[in-house]
Every structure is written in C-alpha cells, then in structure tokens.
Design a protein around this motif. Sequence first.
Motif, PDB file in Angstrom:
ATOM      1  N   ASP A  84      51.566  42.537  30.490  1.00  6.42           N
ATOM      2  CA  ASP A  84      51.588  41.311  31.297  1.00  6.42           C
ATOM      3  C   ASP A  84      51.177  41.609  32.734  1.00  6.42           C
ATOM      4  N   ASN A  85      51.695  42.711  33.276  1.00  4.56           N
ATOM      5  CA  ASN A  85      51.344  43.077  34.651  1.00  4.56           C
ATOM      6  C   ASN A  85      49.854  43.381  34.780  1.00  4.56           C
ATOM      7  N   VAL A  86      49.291  44.073  33.780  1.00  2.00           N
ATOM      8  CA  VAL A  86      47.854  44.369  33.807  1.00  2.00           C
ATOM      9  C   VAL A  86      47.041  43.073  33.741  1.00  2.00           C
ATOM     10  N   LYS A  87      47.472  42.125  32.889  1.00  2.00           N
ATOM     11  CA  LYS A  87      46.771  40.841  32.780  1.00  2.00           C
ATOM     12  C   LYS A  87      46.788  40.107  34.114  1.00  2.00           C
ATOM     13  N   GLU A  88      47.985  40.060  34.742  1.00  2.00           N
ATOM     14  CA  GLU A  88      48.098  39.363  36.021  1.00  2.00           C
ATOM     15  C   GLU A  88      47.253  40.056  37.085  1.00  2.00           C
ATOM     16  N   GLY A  89      47.274  41.392  37.086  1.00  2.00           N
ATOM     17  CA  GLY A  89      46.468  42.137  38.059  1.00  2.00           C
ATOM     18  C   GLY A  89      44.986  41.883  37.844  1.00  2.00           C
ATOM     19  N   ALA A  90      44.553  41.869  36.600  1.00  2.00           N
ATOM     20  CA  ALA A  90      43.142  41.629  36.304  1.00  2.00           C
ATOM     21  C   ALA A  90      42.744  40.210  36.711  1.00  2.00           C
ATOM     22  N   LYS A  91      43.625  39.252  36.465  1.00  2.00           N
ATOM     23  CA  LYS A  91      43.345  37.861  36.841  1.00  2.00           C
ATOM     24  C   LYS A  91      43.213  37.754  38.366  1.00  2.00           C
ATOM     25  N   ASP A  92      44.143  38.413  39.086  1.00  2.00           N
ATOM     26  CA  ASP A  92      44.092  38.392  40.548  1.00  2.00           C
ATOM     27  C   ASP A  92      42.807  39.052  41.045  1.00  2.00           C
ATOM     28  N   MET A  93      42.431  40.164  40.422  1.00  2.00           N
ATOM     29  CA  MET A  93      41.198  40.853  40.828  1.00  2.00           C
ATOM     30  C   MET A  93      39.983  39.966  40.562  1.00  2.00           C
ATOM     31  N   ALA A  94      39.979  39.275  39.439  1.00  2.00           N
ATOM     32  CA  ALA A  94      38.852  38.400  39.114  1.00  2.00           C
ATOM     33  C   ALA A  94      38.756  37.266  40.133  1.00  2.00           C
ATOM     34  N   ASN A  95      39.905  36.690  40.492  1.00  2.00           N
ATOM     35  CA  ASN A  95      39.900  35.617  41.492  1.00  2.00           C
ATOM     36  C   ASN A  95      39.417  36.140  42.838  1.00  2.00           C
ATOM     37  N   ASP A  96      39.885  37.323  43.231  1.00  2.00           N
ATOM     38  CA  ASP A  96      39.446  37.911  44.497  1.00  2.00           C
ATOM     39  C   ASP A  96      37.940  38.192  44.478  1.00  2.00           C
ATOM     40  N   LYS A  98      35.709  36.635  42.693  1.00  2.00           N
ATOM     41  CA  LYS A  98      35.016  35.344  42.704  1.00  2.00           C
ATOM     42  C   LYS A  98      34.950  34.799  44.138  1.00  2.00           C
ATOM     43  N   GLU A  99      36.060  34.902  44.856  1.00  2.00           N
ATOM     44  CA  GLU A  99      36.086  34.430  46.239  1.00  2.00           C
ATOM     45  C   GLU A  99      35.133  35.255  47.096  1.00  2.00           C
ATOM     46  N   ALA A 101      32.473  36.862  46.124  1.00  2.00           N
ATOM     47  CA  ALA A 101      31.093  36.526  45.751  1.00  2.00           C
ATOM     48  C   ALA A 101      30.697  35.197  46.377  1.00  2.00           C
ATOM     49  N   GLY A 102      31.635  34.233  46.349  1.00  2.00           N
ATOM     50  CA  GLY A 102      31.350  32.925  46.977  1.00  2.00           C
ATOM     51  C   GLY A 102      31.112  33.085  48.459  1.00  2.00           C
ATOM     52  N   ASP A 103      31.934  33.899  49.118  1.00  2.00           N
ATOM     53  CA  ASP A 103      31.748  34.145  50.551  1.00  2.00           C
ATOM     54  C   ASP A 103      30.407  34.818  50.807  1.00  2.00           C
ATOM     55  N   ALA A 104      30.031  35.769  49.962  1.00  2.00           N
ATOM     56  CA  ALA A 104      28.746  36.466  50.133  1.00  2.00           C
ATOM     57  C   ALA A 104      27.593  35.496  49.960  1.00  2.00           C
ATOM     58  N   VAL A 105      27.680  34.585  49.010  1.00  2.00           N
ATOM     59  CA  VAL A 105      26.610  33.589  48.793  1.00  2.00           C
ATOM     60  C   VAL A 105      26.508  32.677  50.005  1.00  2.00           C
ATOM     61  N   ASP A 106      27.678  32.246  50.498  1.00  2.00           N
ATOM     62  CA  ASP A 106      27.662  31.363  51.680  1.00  2.00           C
ATOM     63  C   ASP A 106      27.027  32.072  52.866  1.00  2.00           C
ATOM     64  N   LYS A 107      27.381  33.333  53.077  1.00  2.00           N
ATOM     65  CA  LYS A 107      26.814  34.097  54.186  1.00  2.00           C
ATOM     66  C   LYS A 107      25.312  34.293  53.992  1.00  2.00           C
ATOM     67  N   ALA A 108      24.900  34.551  52.737  1.00  2.00           N
ATOM     68  CA  ALA A 108      23.474  34.721  52.466  1.00  2.00           C
ATOM     69  C   ALA A 108      22.723  33.417  52.741  1.00  2.00           C
ATOM     70  N   LYS A 109      23.328  32.272  52.379  1.00  2.00           N
ATOM     71  CA  LYS A 109      22.692  30.976  52.642  1.00  2.00           C
ATOM     72  C   LYS A 109      22.527  30.779  54.142  1.00  2.00           C
ATOM     73  N   GLU A 110      23.584  31.080  54.896  1.00  2.00           N
ATOM     74  CA  GLU A 110      23.524  30.901  56.342  1.00  2.00           C
ATOM     75  C   GLU A 110      22.475  31.832  56.956  1.00  2.00           C
ATOM     76  N   ALA A 111      22.471  33.079  56.469  1.00  2.00           N
ATOM     77  CA  ALA A 111      21.496  34.033  56.994  1.00  2.00           C
ATOM     78  C   ALA A 111      20.086  33.578  56.663  1.00  2.00           C
ATOM     79  N   GLY A 112      19.894  33.082  55.435  1.00  2.00           N
ATOM     80  CA  GLY A 112      18.568  32.586  55.033  1.00  2.00           C
ATOM     81  C   GLY A 112      18.173  31.369  55.849  1.00  2.00           C
ATOM     82  N   LYS A 113      19.114  30.474  56.096  1.00  2.00           N
ATOM     83  CA  LYS A 113      18.860  29.263  56.869  1.00  2.00           C
ATOM     84  C   LYS A 113      18.493  29.644  58.307  1.00  2.00           C
ATOM     85  N   ASP A 114      19.242  30.619  58.865  1.00  2.00           N
ATOM     86  CA  ASP A 114      18.951  31.079  60.220  1.00  2.00           C
ATOM     87  C   ASP A 114      17.561  31.710  60.278  1.00  2.00           C
ATOM     88  N   ALA A 115      17.216  32.475  59.245  1.00  2.00           N
ATOM     89  CA  ALA A 115      15.902  33.118  59.227  1.00  2.00           C
ATOM     90  C   ALA A 115      14.799  32.074  59.138  1.00  2.00           C
TER      91      ALA A 115
END
Length: 126
Positions: A84-96, A98-99, A101-115
């Motif tokens: 159970d602890n491994v499942k919860e840890g894996a779920k938390d890692m997956a959520n982290d 995902k967040e 990756a979303g932040d990286a995409v947003d930053k890439a969009k901003e950098a691309g827009k600035d360029a």
Amino acid sequence: MKKVVLSLALVAFLGLSLNSCRDTKEKAEDAVENAADAAGDAMDDAADAAGDAVDSVKDAASDAADAAGDAVDGAVDAAGDAVDNVKEGAKDMANDAKEAAGDAVDKAKEAGKDAVDKAADKVKGN
C-alpha cells in the motif's frame, strides 16, 4: 546313651533347619512379591510420566504452531502495508511528475512565445 543324645541333637538340628528354610522361603516369596509390586508401581509411574511428557510436547507444539501462525499473519499484514505504501508513493510520484511536466510545457510555451515576439520585433525593426 551317647548315641541317644547325639541322635536327639541331630533330630533337633534337622527340625530347626527345616523350619529355618521354610521361613527363608516365605521371606523370599514376600520379597519377590514386594519387588514385583514395586516394579509394577514404577512402570505405572513411568507410563504416567511418559503420558505427561507427550501432553507437554503436544501443548508446546500447539503453542509453537500458534506462534508461527501469528508470525505469518504479522508478516502478511506488514507486506500488505508495504505494498500500500509503495502504491501511494508511486501515485504521489506520478502526480509530481505530471505537475512538473505541465510546468515545463508552460515554461516552454512562454519561452517560445517570447522568442516569437522577439523575432517579430526584429522583423518590424528592420
């Protein structure tokens, strides 16, 4: 007369020795009976002790089996908790992840827009 006295002494001696042998025989028979009774009692005591020992071994084996069962149950519970602890840890890692990756995409969009904006400003400026 000597012969008569000696004969009487011999008869008395034989009479006493026969009585003595009978007493010895009876005493020997009593001793054998007592020994047989004692041996029988000792065998009964030994059988009782052996029965008690067997019961003790059975009880000890039962207690050991119970303890082993409890240990197995504890190990199963611990393993389930670990999973159970491994499942919860894996779920938390997956959520982290995902967040992040979303932040990286947003930053890439901003950098691309600035360029693009900078390139557009250069084109307009030229």
